[in-house]
Design an enzyme around this catalytic site. Structure first.
Site, PDB file in Angstrom:
ATOM      1  N   HIS A  79       0.832  -1.203   0.000  1.00  0.00           N
ATOM      2  CA  HIS A  79       0.000   0.000   0.000  1.00  0.00           C
ATOM      3  C   HIS A  79       0.869   1.256   0.000  1.00  0.00           C
ATOM      4  O   HIS A  79       1.944   1.285   0.605  1.00  0.00           O
ATOM      5  CB  HIS A  79      -0.979   0.014   1.179  1.00  0.00           C
ATOM      6  CG  HIS A  79      -0.360   0.025   2.544  1.00  0.00           C
ATOM      7  ND1 HIS A  79      -0.044   1.190   3.213  1.00  0.00           N
ATOM      8  CD2 HIS A  79      -0.017  -0.983   3.378  1.00  0.00           C
ATOM      9  CE1 HIS A  79       0.458   0.895   4.399  1.00  0.00           C
ATOM     10  NE2 HIS A  79       0.498  -0.412   4.532  1.00  0.00           N
ATOM     11  N   ASP A  81      -0.215   4.365   1.049  1.00  0.00           N
ATOM     12  CA  ASP A  81      -0.531   5.373   2.063  1.00  0.00           C
ATOM     13  C   ASP A  81       0.246   5.126   3.344  1.00  0.00           C
ATOM     14  O   ASP A  81       0.716   4.025   3.622  1.00  0.00           O
ATOM     15  CB  ASP A  81      -2.035   5.407   2.357  1.00  0.00           C
ATOM     16  CG  ASP A  81      -2.543   4.135   3.019  1.00  0.00           C
ATOM     17  OD1 ASP A  81      -2.210   3.043   2.517  1.00  0.00           O
ATOM     18  OD2 ASP A  81      -3.288   4.225   4.021  1.00  0.00           O
ATOM     19  N   ASP A 142       6.405   1.748   6.488  1.00  0.00           N
ATOM     20  CA  ASP A 142       5.092   1.118   6.418  1.00  0.00           C
ATOM     21  C   ASP A 142       4.218   1.954   5.480  1.00  0.00           C
ATOM     22  O   ASP A 142       3.641   2.934   5.907  1.00  0.00           O
ATOM     23  CB  ASP A 142       4.479   1.033   7.810  1.00  0.00           C
ATOM     24  CG  ASP A 142       3.096   0.400   7.836  1.00  0.00           C
ATOM     25  OD1 ASP A 142       2.693  -0.196   6.825  1.00  0.00           O
ATOM     26  OD2 ASP A 142       2.416   0.534   8.870  1.00  0.00           O
ATOM     27  N   GLU A 176      -4.897   1.602   2.949  1.00  0.00           N
ATOM     28  CA  GLU A 176      -4.813   0.435   3.818  1.00  0.00           C
ATOM     29  C   GLU A 176      -4.828   0.843   5.276  1.00  0.00           C
ATOM     30  O   GLU A 176      -5.423   0.154   6.124  1.00  0.00           O
ATOM     31  CB  GLU A 176      -3.535  -0.348   3.493  1.00  0.00           C
ATOM     32  CG  GLU A 176      -3.441  -1.716   4.166  1.00  0.00           C
ATOM     33  CD  GLU A 176      -2.744  -1.718   5.514  1.00  0.00           C
ATOM     34  OE1 GLU A 176      -2.687  -2.774   6.161  1.00  0.00           O
ATOM     35  OE2 GLU A 176      -2.248  -0.640   5.937  1.00  0.00           O
ATOM     36  N   GLU A 177      -4.196   1.960   5.592  1.00  0.00           N
ATOM     37  CA  GLU A 177      -4.069   2.386   6.992  1.00  0.00           C
ATOM     38  C   GLU A 177      -5.401   2.808   7.608  1.00  0.00           C
ATOM     39  O   GLU A 177      -5.503   2.906   8.835  1.00  0.00           O
ATOM     40  CB  GLU A 177      -3.064   3.532   7.098  1.00  0.00           C
ATOM     41  CG  GLU A 177      -1.630   3.155   6.731  1.00  0.00           C
ATOM     42  CD  GLU A 177      -0.978   2.228   7.735  1.00  0.00           C
ATOM     43  OE1 GLU A 177      -1.641   1.827   8.709  1.00  0.00           O
ATOM     44  OE2 GLU A 177       0.198   1.891   7.540  1.00  0.00           O
ATOM     45  N   ASP A 199       4.356  -6.472   3.623  1.00  0.00           N
ATOM     46  CA  ASP A 199       4.015  -5.429   4.592  1.00  0.00           C
ATOM     47  C   ASP A 199       4.301  -5.894   6.017  1.00  0.00           C
ATOM     48  O   ASP A 199       3.639  -5.479   6.963  1.00  0.00           O
ATOM     49  CB  ASP A 199       2.532  -5.059   4.437  1.00  0.00           C
ATOM     50  CG  ASP A 199       2.135  -3.799   5.186  1.00  0.00           C
ATOM     51  OD1 ASP A 199       3.034  -3.045   5.611  1.00  0.00           O
ATOM     52  OD2 ASP A 199       0.926  -3.564   5.358  1.00  0.00           O
ATOM     53  N   HIS A 382       4.086   3.635  12.460  1.00  0.00           N
ATOM     54  CA  HIS A 382       3.123   4.595  13.022  1.00  0.00           C
ATOM     55  C   HIS A 382       3.773   5.465  14.094  1.00  0.00           C
ATOM     56  O   HIS A 382       3.088   5.975  14.980  1.00  0.00           O
ATOM     57  CB  HIS A 382       1.889   3.896  13.612  1.00  0.00           C
ATOM     58  CG  HIS A 382       1.084   3.119  12.618  1.00  0.00           C
ATOM     59  ND1 HIS A 382      -0.242   2.794  12.836  1.00  0.00           N
ATOM     60  CD2 HIS A 382       1.391   2.620  11.408  1.00  0.00           C
ATOM     61  CE1 HIS A 382      -0.693   2.110  11.790  1.00  0.00           C
ATOM     62  NE2 HIS A 382       0.289   1.990  10.912  1.00  0.00           N
TER      63      HIS A 382
END
Length: 411
Positions: A79, A81, A142, A176-177, A199, A382
Site C-alpha cells: 500500500h 498510504d 510502512d 490500507e491504513e 508489509d 506509526h
C-alpha cells in the site's frame, strides 16, 4: 546505492498520508502523487499495461517467460498510504551507514531516540545500514519499504531472463491504513490466483493469521440548551461520552493491557459538541465470537450510561472491517510452503506467526485471493521512531524473486 534503497528514499519523500475521516476514495488525493510516479517507473521498465485506475489503484503485469503451462498467477501487493497517526509531510530520510550498535538520536528532535533496549530486532543489525526519519515525522517504511521492494524485484524479473517465472501481477493500493485498502479493488481485472502482501516486520517472518476486526460508531444525541438556563434540561453529549469512556475496563481489553491472542476495545476518535458527539471504536479479536462478545460489552456500557439520560438518544453501528485470513489460508497450504522455500533459498530461517493487526491480505483472502503477508523489514511503524534496514529490504527483494521462481518450478 542499491535499486531498492534509491527507490525507497524517493518514495518516502512523497506525502501519502490517508485520512480516516474522509468520505472520498482514495481518502486523500495526494496518495495519487506516488501512485502516478510508480506507473511511470513501471512503464519505463517496459511493463506496458501499468496504469492507475480511477480509484487510486496501480495495476501492472509482468508476462511469463516460462514455457510451462498452468503456472498460477501470483500477485505482489503493497500500500502507498502512510498512517494518519503521525505526519508524513516533509520526510527527511537519513541513512545511518554501518550502524555501530549505539542508540540512534534523531537530529531534528533529540528527544526522539531509537533505543536498542526498546527495539530488540536492532541487535541483529550491527554493521548494517539503518534508515530513519529526522525526528519530526514518521519514515513511511510502512509500507513504502514494501512498495520499493516490489519495484526492485520487478526490475530484476523484467531484465534477467534467466529467471523463469509465470505471470506476475503487481497491485499497489491506497487507504490500507484506514481499513479501506481493498474496498474498490477489481479482482477480475487483477486476474491472480494467489497473492502476497509485502508489509511485514522482521526479516524472515511471514504472517498467516491476523486479527478479525470491526469498527463501532457510537453517536450520542444529547439535549442542548443555554447553559445559563439549563437546570433540569441540559443533557450534555460531551459528558455522556466521557462517562462511556470512563466505564471501559481499566486493566484489560485495551491495546495497552493486552498481548498475544488477546483482543481489545479501543476508542480511536471522538468529536462533537454538547448536542451531539461521535465516538469511533475499533474492536479486535482473533475470532469472530470474540468480536461479538466485546461489542456486546460496549453496547451494555452504552445502555447503562444512557439510562441516566432519559431525554437523550444514542446510535450503535457496527461495521465489518476484515476477518482472520487463517481461515482461508489453511485451505491453500502451498501458498505458505512456497514462501517458506523462497526464504530458505535466501538463507533465512522462515518464521510463521500471527499479527496483532491486519493487512490488505486479510480482506483479499476472503474476496477470493489467498494472500499471506511477508516481511518488508519495517519496524516501529506509526511512530517517529520508525526504521528499516537496507540489508533487510534487499533480502525482501531476493525473497520476492525467489517466490516467482518457486511457483514456476513447482507447477
Amino acid at each position: 546505492m542499491s535499486s531498492v534503497l534509491n527507490r525507497f528514499l524517493s518514495y518516502v519523500q512523497v506525502d501519502t498520508q490517508s485520512d480516516p475521516q474522509s468520505t472520498s476514495f482514495p481518502s486523500t488525493e495526494k496518495q495519487r502523487d506516488l501512485s502516478n510516479q510508480l506507473v511511470v517507473e513501471l512503464q519505463e521498465l517496459g511493463i506496458e499495461d501499468a496504469h492507475l485506475d480511477g480509484h487510486g489503484y496501480v495495476y501492472a503485469t509482468i508476462p511469463a517467460n516460462s514455457n510451462k503451462e498452468n503456472i498460477p498467477v501470483i500477485c505482489f501487493c503493497s500500500h502507498v498510504d502512510t498512517s494518519p497517526d503521525v505526519t508524513g509531510a516533509n520526510v527527511e530520510p537519513i541513512v545511518h551507514q554501518k550502524w555501530d550498535g549505539a542508540d540512534i538520536v534523531l537530529p531534528d528532535d533529540n528527544e526522539q531516540v531509537i533505543k536498542v533496549s526498546e527495539h530488540p530486532d536492532l541487535k541483529n543489525q550491527i554493521g548494517n545500514d539503518i534508515v530513519t526519519a529526522s525526528g519530526t515525522t514518521l519514515l513511511g517504511a510502512d509500507n513504502k519499504a514494501g512498495v520499493a521492494e516490489i519495484m526492485a524485484a520487478a526490475e530484476i524479473l523484467v531484465t534477467d531472463l534467466r529467471i523463469k517465472h509465470g505471470v506476475i501481477k503487481i497491485l499497489f493500493t491506497p487507504d490500507e491504513e484506514v481499513g479501506r485498502g481493498t474496498e474498490k479493488v477489481d479482482l477480475v481485472k487483477l486476474a491472480a490466483d494467489y497473492g502476497y502482501t509485502v508489509d511485514g516486520e522482521a526479516v524472515g517472518t511471514m504472517e498467516d493469521e491476523t486479527f478479525s476486526a470491526d469498527g463501532v460508531k457510537i453517536t450520542i444525541h444529547g439535549v442542548s440548551t443555554h447553559p445559563g438556563y439549563a437546570i433540569g434540561k441540559l443533557e450534555n453529549a460531551i459528558k455522556i461520552a466521557g462517562e462511556i469512556l470512563a466505564a471501559l475496563p481499566k486493566g484489560s481489553l485495551s491495546p495497552e493491557t493486552t498481548e498475544g491472542k488477546e483482543g481489545f476495545i479501543h476508542p480511536g476518535h471522538i468529536g462533537g459538541i454538547q448536542e451531539k458527539v461521535v465516538i469511533d471504536f475499533i474492536i479486535r479479536d482473533f475470532n469472530e465470537a470474540g468480536l461479538h462478545e466485546k461489542e456486546a460489552l460496549l453496547k451494555k456500557i452504552l445502555d447503562n450510561v444512557m439510562a441516566n439520560y432519559p431525554n437523550s438518544k444514542s446510535e450503535f453501528k457496527v461495521t465489518e472491517q476484515y476477518r482472520n485470513m487463517k481461515e482461508i489460508l489453511s485451505r491453500h497450504p502451498q501458498v505458505i510452503e512456497n514462501a517458506r522455500e523462497a526464504m530458505k533459498r535466501s538463507g533465512l530461517n522462515p518464521i510463521t506467526r500471527s499479527i496483532r493487526g491486519g493487512t490488505d491480505g486479510s480482506r483479499l483472502s476472503f474476496m477470493g485471493l489467498p494472500c499471506p503477508n511477508i516481511f518488508a523489514g519495517e519496524h516501529a511503524f506509526h511512530s517517529r521512531l520508525e526504521w528499516v534496514s537496507v540489508q533487510d529490504m534487499e533480502k525482501a527483494v531476493e525473497v520476492i524473486v525467489n517466490l516467482a521462481q518457486v511457483w514456476e518450478e513447482r507447477s
